[in-house]
Design an enzyme around this catalytic site. Structure first.
Site, PDB file in Angstrom:
ATOM      1  N   GLU A 197    -144.700  25.424 -16.996  1.00 38.10           N
ATOM      2  CA  GLU A 197    -143.814  24.293 -17.300  1.00 38.10           C
ATOM      3  C   GLU A 197    -143.116  24.498 -18.645  1.00 38.10           C
ATOM      4  O   GLU A 197    -141.935  24.185 -18.796  1.00 38.10           O
ATOM      5  CB  GLU A 197    -144.658  23.005 -17.310  1.00 38.10           C
ATOM      6  CG  GLU A 197    -143.887  21.724 -17.538  1.00 38.10           C
ATOM      7  CD  GLU A 197    -143.160  21.224 -16.305  1.00 38.10           C
ATOM      8  OE1 GLU A 197    -142.962  22.012 -15.345  1.00 38.10           O
ATOM      9  OE2 GLU A 197    -142.762  20.040 -16.299  1.00 38.10           O
ATOM     10  N   THR A 214    -133.345  17.164 -18.702  1.00 35.12           N
ATOM     11  CA  THR A 214    -134.581  16.714 -19.333  1.00 35.12           C
ATOM     12  C   THR A 214    -134.507  16.814 -20.854  1.00 35.12           C
ATOM     13  O   THR A 214    -134.934  15.912 -21.568  1.00 35.12           O
ATOM     14  CB  THR A 214    -135.755  17.572 -18.825  1.00 35.12           C
ATOM     15  OG1 THR A 214    -135.780  17.487 -17.401  1.00 35.12           O
ATOM     16  CG2 THR A 214    -137.079  17.069 -19.366  1.00 35.12           C
TER      17      THR A 214
END
Lengths: 331, 331
Positions: free
Chosen positions: A152, A205
């Protein structure tokens, strides 16, 4: 991978060559991070959408991505840069198999990138689960999680676990602490459902995170952890009313919702149609209505879609109970 | 009282004159507010210490305080200024009984003022419970709570509920929200015990609050609500390990502990002797060790007392399981 994951010294003994598969195809689910009130600590997995990873053992050592579908060419094919292959490389390296084990990877994205639904996490978790399955599942989910968090970080620039933890563990997960990592699986009330709308607007994001201020008012933080506490209690008590009134975000939503067109209107539609709560999924722009059942979630997503379509905003909608399994082997 | 509490219109019908008592003596317990990680939202009641209030019906209408013992003359005898009498006055007023009902009050404080153990709350709750009992208990605990909060505001200058809610409700309470007021009773794991030390140093609640900054780092707040979530889950799971590692305060303790001499040394003694957690009770200077049983708590409080005595710091110590009842009628 930016971080090496130390695994226990006896790990190579766990590899049973008889159990190594020739090919495996794995699905891993999308996730709703934050669960509205629990910024960076809560998340849950859904049944769909999700991503698929196929891994095939080949004679030539190393890890190669042979195809990516559904990403509009946005994801790297370089094995060291793509989270799926990078995680596989790291696991093979930690197992001492780099020199002898060869893998080809196909990634099929069934969900939009940058949607706020844990797109990179779904791919990462599918990949980590697939390489482990290919090797005969020598690692537990707890042992796989640090690889997912490192993946991630590679994909998004930050190693948050509120997407990868529920995508891997399934259900509703609490990241009690990052240092040391402490993941708690929470109970899932029967029927609890998510109606998700992904409006086709671009909110990366990184931008959504940069909007958030470094400091917050203590009095707002107190409201927020009162709500977090209420949500956890509500999940254990199976108390939909308490869950609903606890799932309120006074800190992040007021800032991030500015980036999401029609947020207030969508929220009104959801609450008028019986949603327990409504808010942003992850960093958005996807939004989520939490409901008692699928019918309610279907009605809400349909009405929001109609509203957005009138304004010529396209969207995807998803209706899903909480996915308690996490990743699964398709074949 | 600074705030009037609206109670339902049918309340006067609930007064059954046959049930009105001539005299009642009530005990209400001390409380540990915040529970280390849950600033302003969590608290629990203990078995002892606590305060006693005797209320006696007299012919002359009005509310009078006839004696206060154990306060070293620090508490007001003026009925409008003392939280015990002021709450009684307000309840009689809301019931339309001011003109006809007379009460004399005796307050016996068995616990130190300004200790961080909810001294004013114990008196307030004892008083509110006593006037209600004297009238034949027309009001439920839920209905009594707003009076207790108003009394706390009169006594301390702020209407926090993290002492009065557990003192009134018993057990462990979550104040999920103040507006609207939303109190959740949490499960109490069997054996959970508090070892409390009140060192004789003066830290007024107002000063302890003023030390706290108006803004906090979001990343610290995330750690804090991860811990709050972990504590709630731990209580429901009966998981002492999870409770212990969740009861950590990264926001308030670093600031408030400066006011408490020997805080770090006391914490070390507690943790070395098996405490699940250790921190400040309320705004201090009392400190609390959370343990699995009474023996452990007794050992810890004894060792801390020995340490403080060597430094010529006097202290009171208390060992108590969580008090699940709250106030009780003594006779």
């Amino acid at each position: 991978m930016s971080e090496s994951n130390q695994i226990s010294a006896d790990l190579d003994k766990r590899i049973d060559l008889d159990k190594v598969l020739q090919q495996v195809r794995v699905f891993a689910p999308a996730t709703v991070a934050n669960m509205i009130c629990g910024f960076d600590i809560l998340g849950f997995a859904v049944e769909a959408p999700g991503d698929e990873v196929t891994m095939r053992r080949v004679a030539q050592p190393g890890v190669r991505i042979v195809s990516i579908k559904g990403d509009d060419g946005r994801l790297p094919l370089d094995a060291a840069q793509n989270t799926v292959s990078a995680c596989a490389l790291q696991i093979l390296s930690d197992l001492g198999l780099t020199e002898e084990f060869g893998v080809e990877i196909e990634l099929v994205k069934h969900m939009p990138i940058g949607s706020g639904l844990g797109s990179s996490s779904a791919s990462t978790v599918a990949g980590v689960f697939a390489i482990n399955a290919l090797l005969g599942s020598p690692l537990s989910k707890d042992e796989l999680l640090p690889y997912c968090i490192a993946g991630e970080k590679l994909a998004c620039g930050h190693g948050h676990a509120d997407n990868v933890a529920p995508a891997l563990m399934g259900g509703i997960t609490l990241i009690r602490s990052y240092d040391p990592l402490d993941i708690i699986s929470l109970p899932v009330p029967e029927g609890l459902c998510a109606g998700i709308v992904f409006p086709h607007v671009d909110v990366p994001t990184r931008d959504a995170r940069q909007l958030i201020k470094e400091r917050v008012l203590l009095k707002d933080a107190v409201v927020q952890w009162g709500n977090v506490a209420g949500l956890i209690a509500g999940l254990y008590r199976n108390d939909f009313e308490l869950i609903g009134r606890s799932m309120q975000d006074v800190l992040i939503e007021p800032v991030r919702s500015i980036l999401i067109p029609q947020f207030a209107e969508m929220k009104q539609i959801a609450l008028e149609n019986g949603a327990l709560s409504f808010g942003i999924s992850g960093s958005g722009p996807s939004v989520v209505a939490i409901t008692r059942d699928q019918d309610q979630a279907a009605t809400i997503t349909r009405k929001i879609q109609e509203h957005l379509n009138q304004l010529e905003i396209d969207c995807n909608t998803y209706v899903s109970n909480v996915n308690q399994q996490g990743p699964r082997i398709l074949d």
